[in-house]
Design a protein around this motif. Structure first.
Motif, mmCIF file in Angstrom:
data_model
loop_
_atom_site.group_PDB
_atom_site.id
_atom_site.type_symbol
_atom_site.label_atom_id
_atom_site.label_comp_id
_atom_site.label_asym_id
_atom_site.label_seq_id
_atom_site.Cartn_x
_atom_site.Cartn_y
_atom_site.Cartn_z
ATOM 1 N N ARG A 102 -1.493 0.287 7.409
ATOM 2 C CA ARG A 102 -0.989 -0.253 6.140
ATOM 3 C C ARG A 102 -0.401 -1.641 6.340
ATOM 4 O O ARG A 102 -0.023 -2.301 5.371
ATOM 5 C CB ARG A 102 0.099 0.659 5.569
ATOM 6 C CG ARG A 102 -0.316 2.059 5.219
ATOM 7 C CD ARG A 102 0.868 2.927 4.866
ATOM 8 N NE ARG A 102 1.743 3.159 6.026
ATOM 9 C CZ ARG A 102 2.872 3.871 5.986
ATOM 10 N NH1 ARG A 102 3.277 4.407 4.841
ATOM 11 N NH2 ARG A 102 3.598 4.046 7.078
ATOM 12 N N LYS A 123 2.343 -1.782 8.000
ATOM 13 C CA LYS A 123 3.756 -1.437 7.964
ATOM 14 C C LYS A 123 4.286 -1.226 9.374
ATOM 15 O O LYS A 123 3.668 -0.535 10.190
ATOM 16 C CB LYS A 123 3.975 -0.170 7.143
ATOM 17 C CG LYS A 123 5.443 0.231 7.006
ATOM 18 C CD LYS A 123 5.606 1.380 6.027
ATOM 19 C CE LYS A 123 7.074 1.725 5.841
ATOM 20 N NZ LYS A 123 7.281 2.781 4.821
ATOM 21 N N ASP A 154 -4.986 7.154 1.568
ATOM 22 C CA ASP A 154 -4.760 6.045 0.635
ATOM 23 C C ASP A 154 -3.767 6.480 -0.440
ATOM 24 O O ASP A 154 -3.493 5.737 -1.372
ATOM 25 C CB ASP A 154 -6.081 5.629 -0.027
ATOM 26 C CG ASP A 154 -7.057 5.012 0.960
ATOM 27 O OD1 ASP A 154 -6.587 4.318 1.875
ATOM 28 O OD2 ASP A 154 -8.272 5.235 0.825
ATOM 29 N N VAL A 194 -0.442 6.809 -1.632
ATOM 30 C CA VAL A 194 0.885 6.251 -1.372
ATOM 31 C C VAL A 194 1.971 7.293 -1.627
ATOM 32 O O VAL A 194 2.961 7.375 -0.890
ATOM 33 C CB VAL A 194 1.118 5.006 -2.254
ATOM 34 C CG1 VAL A 194 2.532 4.473 -2.053
ATOM 35 C CG2 VAL A 194 0.096 3.924 -1.939
ATOM 36 N N LYS A 221 -6.534 4.171 9.405
ATOM 37 C CA LYS A 221 -7.654 3.934 8.495
ATOM 38 C C LYS A 221 -8.672 5.057 8.582
ATOM 39 O O LYS A 221 -9.268 5.442 7.586
ATOM 40 C CB LYS A 221 -8.303 2.591 8.827
ATOM 41 C CG LYS A 221 -9.325 2.118 7.796
ATOM 42 C CD LYS A 221 -9.763 0.691 8.098
ATOM 43 C CE LYS A 221 -10.679 0.158 6.999
ATOM 44 N NZ LYS A 221 -11.066 -1.245 7.260
#
Length: 330
Positions: free
Chosen positions: A51, A53, A131, A133, A149
């Motif tokens: 992400r 992050k 994906d 969130v 991913k």
């Protein structure tokens, strides 16, 4: 006098332990498991997930929950037994390269993991592919989360290597990751040499799996960019399926009529049916179109051994590479 001395020693010991905030006797550090390597305590670790992050851990994670099988395989291959895994039974069916310990708890499905089951395990890390969130946010209320991913149809083999190194950093197993990748590289190089010696370098292969709904059989083909396609191509083979594939997984779907596009008589057809439902050997056994395909007529159809996960880590890729070599050289 001896009794008084023992009493005084006991009192001094209690006072000393109390000063450290405990009245319990000190506990020795656990020994490394048989065949393992003791690892010195490490400080905080910061990694950046897919992400973008940054995720910081106080120390290398040891109580890890895995929600996708590729990352779970990587954990086990690194010597880390997850405390929880999504769909333990399914993992046991499809992934044989890195088997789970019976102690691993099931935490629901990969699509809908159980938040309560995960929280009850008190993990210090959760690894997942998503994906969603909202789901990632729920997981982050329990423990730090690293999101992967999972696939990149432009560079899947490289992506797998990077994912392994990311997990290895988070669990303090970077040396083990280096060895796994070195072993995979050696297998691919050896396989390429053996295939060339067998005279099949550059020959077309097709990799597929399939399923049946009612009387309809669908075929999923691993096209350019799929992980197993990258493995086979690195060994010198050429992907015979040039039809349309998705941009993430490198997968395309067709029916038995669509396989008629595979006209090259040198094509070898590989497929996966680890769940025991073999639509190619059983569902298409009397299908005239299937029987007329060049690779079927020439008996160039190979069912992979059960449990080779086509979306896995280095051990699954190694299994797949070895199966290809065996099919071409047996």
């Amino acid at each position: 006098m001896p009794l008084l001395r023992r009493a005084l020693v006991g009192l001094i010991t209690v006072l000393a332990l109390s000063a450290c905030g405990t009245t319990e006797a000190p506990v020795a550090e656990p020994a490394a498991p048989s065949g393992g390597t003791a690892t010195a305590p490490a400080g905080p670790i910061t990694v950046t997930d897919n992400r973008g992050k940054q995720v910081t851990l106080d120390r290398p994670a040891t109580k890890v929950v895995g929600l996708e099988w590729g990352e779970v395989e990587m954990l086990v291959s690194l010597g880390v037994t997850p405390v929880g895994v999504a769909d333990v039974k399914g993992y046991g069916t499809w992934v044989s390269a890195a088997k789970l310990d019976p102690s691993v708890k099931d935490v629901g499905t990969r699509q809908e993991p159980s938040v309560d089951s995960i929280a009850a395990l008190q993990p210090d890390l959760i690894v997942m592919e998503t994906d969603d969130v909202q789901l990632a946010g729920q997981m982050e209320k329990i423990a730090p989360v690293i999101v992967f991913k999972g696939s990149d149809a432009t560079r899947n083999l490289d992506r797998m290597r990077e994912d392994l190194k990311l997990i290895a950093t988070a669990v303090g197993k970077t040396a083990e990751a280096d060895k796994l990748l070195a072993d995979l590289d050696a297998t691919l190089a050896d396989g390429k040499q053996k295939l060339a010696a067998a005279g099949v370098a550059g020959k077309p292969f097709v990799m597929a799996d399939g399923w049946k709904e009612g009387s309809t059989i669908s075929v999923r083909l691993f096209g350019k960019g799929a992980l197993v396609s990258d493995v086979a191509e690195q060994m010198g083979l050429a992907n015979g399926w040039t039809g349309k594939v998705d941009k993430v997984w490198g997968l395309g779907t067709t029916d038995v009529e669509g396989l008629s596009a595979l006209k090259n008589g040198e094509t070898r057809f590989f497929y996966n049916a680890s769940d025991g439902v073999d639509v190619f050997a059983d569902g298409l056994a009397s299908n005239a179109i299937w029987k007329s395909l060049p690779f079927v007529e020439k008996q160039q159809v190979t069912k992979l051994p059960d449990g080779i996960w086509t979306f896995g880590g280095p051990l699954s890729c190694k299994q797949y590479a070895e199966a290809l070599v065996k099919a071409y050289t047996a």
